[in-house]
Motif scaffolding. Structure first.
Motif, PDB file in Angstrom:
ATOM      1  N   LEU A 107     -12.518  23.838  -0.512  1.00  0.00           N
ATOM      2  CA  LEU A 107     -11.997  22.647  -0.207  1.00  0.00           C
ATOM      3  C   LEU A 107     -12.456  22.132   1.309  1.00  0.00           C
ATOM      4  O   LEU A 107     -13.210  21.150   1.520  1.00  0.00           O
ATOM      5  N   ALA A 142      -7.141  11.460  -2.001  1.00  0.00           N
ATOM      6  CA  ALA A 142      -6.495  12.702  -2.800  1.00  0.00           C
ATOM      7  C   ALA A 142      -7.007  14.088  -2.116  1.00  0.00           C
ATOM      8  O   ALA A 142      -6.392  15.073  -1.969  1.00  0.00           O
ATOM      9  N   VAL A 143      -8.271  13.986  -1.761  1.00  0.00           N
ATOM     10  CA  VAL A 143      -8.971  15.242  -0.900  1.00  0.00           C
ATOM     11  C   VAL A 143      -8.509  15.074   0.546  1.00  0.00           C
ATOM     12  O   VAL A 143      -8.028  16.078   1.082  1.00  0.00           O
ATOM     13  N   GLU A 199      -3.540  20.403   5.687  1.00  0.00           N
ATOM     14  CA  GLU A 199      -3.634  21.906   5.742  1.00  0.00           C
ATOM     15  C   GLU A 199      -4.458  22.143   7.195  1.00  0.00           C
ATOM     16  O   GLU A 199      -4.903  23.202   7.062  1.00  0.00           O
ATOM     17  N   ILE A 246     -10.858  24.894 -13.550  1.00  0.00           N
ATOM     18  CA  ILE A 246     -11.277  24.404 -12.075  1.00  0.00           C
ATOM     19  C   ILE A 246     -10.096  25.264 -11.365  1.00  0.00           C
ATOM     20  O   ILE A 246      -9.108  24.626 -11.221  1.00  0.00           O
ATOM     21  N   TYR A 247     -10.427  26.326 -10.725  1.00  0.00           N
ATOM     22  CA  TYR A 247      -9.814  26.675  -9.467  1.00  0.00           C
ATOM     23  C   TYR A 247     -10.332  26.724  -8.121  1.00  0.00           C
ATOM     24  O   TYR A 247     -11.321  27.443  -7.979  1.00  0.00           O
ATOM     25  N   TYR A 248     -10.148  25.595  -7.612  1.00  0.00           N
ATOM     26  CA  TYR A 248     -11.010  25.521  -6.265  1.00  0.00           C
ATOM     27  C   TYR A 248     -10.150  26.155  -5.055  1.00  0.00           C
ATOM     28  O   TYR A 248      -8.686  26.093  -4.975  1.00  0.00           O
ATOM     29  N   ILE A 287      -6.323  13.894   2.130  1.00  0.00           N
ATOM     30  CA  ILE A 287      -4.763  14.227   2.526  1.00  0.00           C
ATOM     31  C   ILE A 287      -4.592  15.694   2.361  1.00  0.00           C
ATOM     32  O   ILE A 287      -3.643  16.350   3.545  1.00  0.00           O
ATOM     33  N   ARG A 288      -5.070  16.670   1.728  1.00  0.00           N
ATOM     34  CA  ARG A 288      -5.188  17.949   1.986  1.00  0.00           C
ATOM     35  C   ARG A 288      -5.865  18.399   3.054  1.00  0.00           C
ATOM     36  O   ARG A 288      -5.566  19.406   3.545  1.00  0.00           O
ATOM     37  N   LYS A 291     -17.504  16.168   1.665  1.00  0.00           N
ATOM     38  CA  LYS A 291     -18.726  15.328   1.009  1.00  0.00           C
ATOM     39  C   LYS A 291     -18.148  14.728  -0.378  1.00  0.00           C
ATOM     40  O   LYS A 291     -18.711  13.594  -0.924  1.00  0.00           O
ATOM     41  N   ILE A 292     -17.019  15.452  -0.883  1.00  0.00           N
ATOM     42  CA  ILE A 292     -16.338  14.539  -2.002  1.00  0.00           C
ATOM     43  C   ILE A 292     -15.714  13.304  -1.410  1.00  0.00           C
ATOM     44  O   ILE A 292     -15.635  12.264  -2.308  1.00  0.00           O
ATOM     45  N   LYS A 336      -9.150  27.172  -1.058  1.00  0.00           N
ATOM     46  CA  LYS A 336      -8.692  26.443   0.255  1.00  0.00           C
ATOM     47  C   LYS A 336     -10.190  26.250   1.046  1.00  0.00           C
ATOM     48  O   LYS A 336     -10.656  25.233   1.475  1.00  0.00           O
ATOM     49  N   ASN A 385     -16.492  21.629   1.556  1.00  0.00           N
ATOM     50  CA  ASN A 385     -16.852  20.469   0.536  1.00  0.00           C
ATOM     51  C   ASN A 385     -16.066  19.261   0.699  1.00  0.00           C
ATOM     52  O   ASN A 385     -16.754  18.267   0.164  1.00  0.00           O
TER      53      ASN A 385
END
Lengths: 423, 423
Positions: free
Chosen positions: B391, B413-414, B421, B384-386, B416-417, B397-398, B388, B394
């Motif tokens: 992210l 965890a999602v 960013e 899995i290479y997601y 914070i990115r 939603k995650i 930017k 989606n």
């Protein structure tokens, strides 16, 4: 949170196999269900779940009602996730194939979906709709016609999100039973539940033991142990991301293991500080804290080779490569359930949404097993059409081989054809 | 030999699971080997095989010597068989794959061979070089680097044909140990045998129980039960061939089952007569006779639909379609280990020589399992290479999905990115 050098790290992680007492308890549950069917299922449910069951099967009306209890946005997210998971798993489908020879011989392999499978979905605090999506969709895409789901009845009924996820994914029957009794019912069948060919899905230790015990009567997926993550970092990795992803595993269970492997001692310290800081903000911080203290480790390695050696030694369920040029490591990573590459591929991306399956080999079993996939819901049959010419050319060799093995009826089965056909 | 109508036939074939006493005996053998290593292996070998072992490992010199004891023609036949088996199994190899999305996301699946596998080869009257070929070649073709073989020491040493077959197929280490102690040694390792990742190969009930017990610590292939054949005939089938092929199964074991299903009552009688006649000429006629009397059945069906229903009900290990237009049945055959089409595809053709594997699912397990194949010696990892951008699109939603499941560290965890960013 322990920080240690690679040379001081020795990987030891045993697969939980259950105590003698647990084994005996499960064996007796299985025998009861096998011999007394629905009556046993109902009395065991009363005993363990404190629920008096009338109808084992969940009705269509109950499933429809679940839709009204769920936020429409959540239904939409479930559908989006389903679409991504479906797209990914569609690519796993295999074709039947055959090859021909000039003498007329045809050899091949026929791919056929299983007839009927059972998916176990745990109840209580571990009631995850994502688990329904990840177990059911591969079966559905494989072409399985009958997909049964068993899940504990619960004091407040089955969570609406579980029922909605099941309906969205094409589950054909839902039964409100849990534990070893559910596994036994699916393996041997009862008056109201026809037996299945394979059982998948996570569960507590009783469910795990029951699955292992019925293995052979039906097929099972791997026995899942506690969850693991290994975050591999180079100097450029962002400590806050590494810490956040480690915590996303640690919150699962005090036995869940979060490892970080890094080439930078300074970064190791920063990650430790981030863990302490982020931990304070978590709902499940008691669980996460215990997990980090007891299972978590930050391992310092000298270089890329040592980094890869630790990865392959641990064979982690989830591996994050938070390094520059993450693709350049792929060839050397031998053992991992799922490999997340780069800074944006946080593990929860794979748990819910990206498409790949979140049912992954735990406790080092990535050495020999694979993520749940369409492969788990098909089986193959060899196809052999031997021509008269091929039999003429090779028949005598086959007879010799059979005689060498002392199986003369095997030889005679070929010899009688050579003789009667005048070959 | 019983002839009966389909309506009077009910398929019942239990998977042998071992007595309480056998389970306890095997559990104690496994514990001994686990704790005492080589010493336990040697003392158990003395106890069960009546052989005093010094070196566990078979030397290169002994393997070379085996070549001088074997007829050169047999070595040639082993090589021919190897070539055919290799060609067929080469076609089972799967590629790693990936798919890309326009936002930069890459999802895929990496295929990796297992590191080290163990093959069990039974001794005594069941010492079959074909078993070596069929178990080892798929591993070798999959790319497994270390292939270990364990086989009982035997009063007269290991049969030359076994050693030659092992050498020809690329076995890298051979140990003269058998039984549950061999399985335990391969699963847990001893001073002189490093542990393996997967164990395959047939064996007696103790070997089967041991494999089931170590499942999870290592992977195993299916637990093999007694052998079966189902010969499906229409009026045009040659009774002598049907009978000969049934006998080729019946000679294996008194528990082996030979079924014939036919649309013609007259032919059923002719097959019964052929069986009686051919039985007299067999070396192993006592075994074959008992098997036919106790397990064998000729089942009369009214038509093609009934024929197929009996086939799918029995889910036979070996299925012979001795019918006109045999290919026309393929779509409707749901469960069979190997399907032999037409009059020249006698089952022993597949046992030794044609190319497909002879390790097949028995006792109805063709409902959910497949012939041994290259698939058994590889594992997959999700990749899995997601990006930017993905992210950004989606991530929220995650986070919602994670919160619905009550796992807020997953959501964070999602989150914070997204925050750091500025997404």
């Amino acid at each position: 949170m322990q920080i240690l050098d690679a040379k001081d790290f020795k990987y030891e992680r045993d697969v939980e196999t259950g105590t003698e007492q647990q084994l005996t308890a499960v064996m007796s549950i299985i025998n009861e269900v096998k011999t007394k069917g629905d009556a046993a299922v109902k009395s065991l449910t009363k005993q363990f779940d404190k629920v008096e069951l009338n109808e084992l099967r969940v009705s269509e009306a109950e499933i429809e009602a679940a839709y009204t209890k769920l936020a429409p946005e959540l239904i939409e997210i479930i559908r989006d996730a389903k679409e991504n998971i479906t797209k990914y798993h569609e690519k796993q489908k295999q074709n039947s194939w055959f090859s021909t020879q000039e003498n007329g011989t045809i050899l091949g392999q026929k791919v056929t979906p299983l007839d009927r499978v059972g998916v176990y979905v745990p109840g209580g605090t571990a009631a995850y709709p994502s688990s329904v999506l990840m177990n059911v969709l591969p079966a559905q895409i494989a072409g399985v016609k009958e997909i049964v789901m068993c899940t504990p009845p619960g004091q407040d009924g089955i969570p609406a999100a579980i029922l909605v996820a099941a309906k969205e994914c094409g589950v054909t029957e839902i039964y409100r039973i849990g534990g070893a009794q559910a596994v036994a019912a699916m393996a041997y069948g009862t008056e109201s539940i026809a037996r299945v060919d394979k059982i998948t899905g996570p569960g507590n230790i009783y469910v795990a033991i029951a699955k292992k015990m019925v293995f052979g009567v039906v097929d099972i997926d791997m026995i899942a142990g506690p969850s693991e993550i290994l975050v591999a970092c180079d100097e450029k990795a962002t400590p806050a991301y590494a810490a956040a992803d480690m915590l996303s595993q640690a919150e699962h269970d005090v036995l869940a293991a979060a490892y970080c492997v890094t080439t930078s001692r300074q970064q190791a310290e920063e990650i430790r500080q981030e863990l302490a800081k982020q931990l304070l903000e978590l709902d499940r911080n008691e669980i996460a804290k215990q997990s980090l203290e007891q299972q978590g480790k930050i391992i310092i390695v000298a270089n890329r080779e040592e980094l890869l050696a630790v990865i392959n030694d641990i064979a982690p369920e989830h591996l994050e490569m938070m390094v520059e040029e993450p693709f350049s490591y792929l060839g050397e990573i031998r053992h991992a359930g799922a490999i997340f590459l780069g800074p944006y591929s946080s593990e929860p991306v794979g748990d819910y949404f990206a498409g790949p399956n979140h049912v992954l080999p735990t406790s080092g079993t990535a050495r020999f097993s694979s993520p749940l996939s369409v492969d788990d819901f098909i089986k193959k049959s060899s196809v052999i059409y031997y021509s008269k010419e091929a039999l003429k050319a090779n028949g005598r060799k086959i007879v010799s081989f059979a005689n060498e093995e002392g199986l003369d009826a095997h030889g005679k089965a070929v010899a009688i054809r050579l003789e009667m056909e005048g070959l």
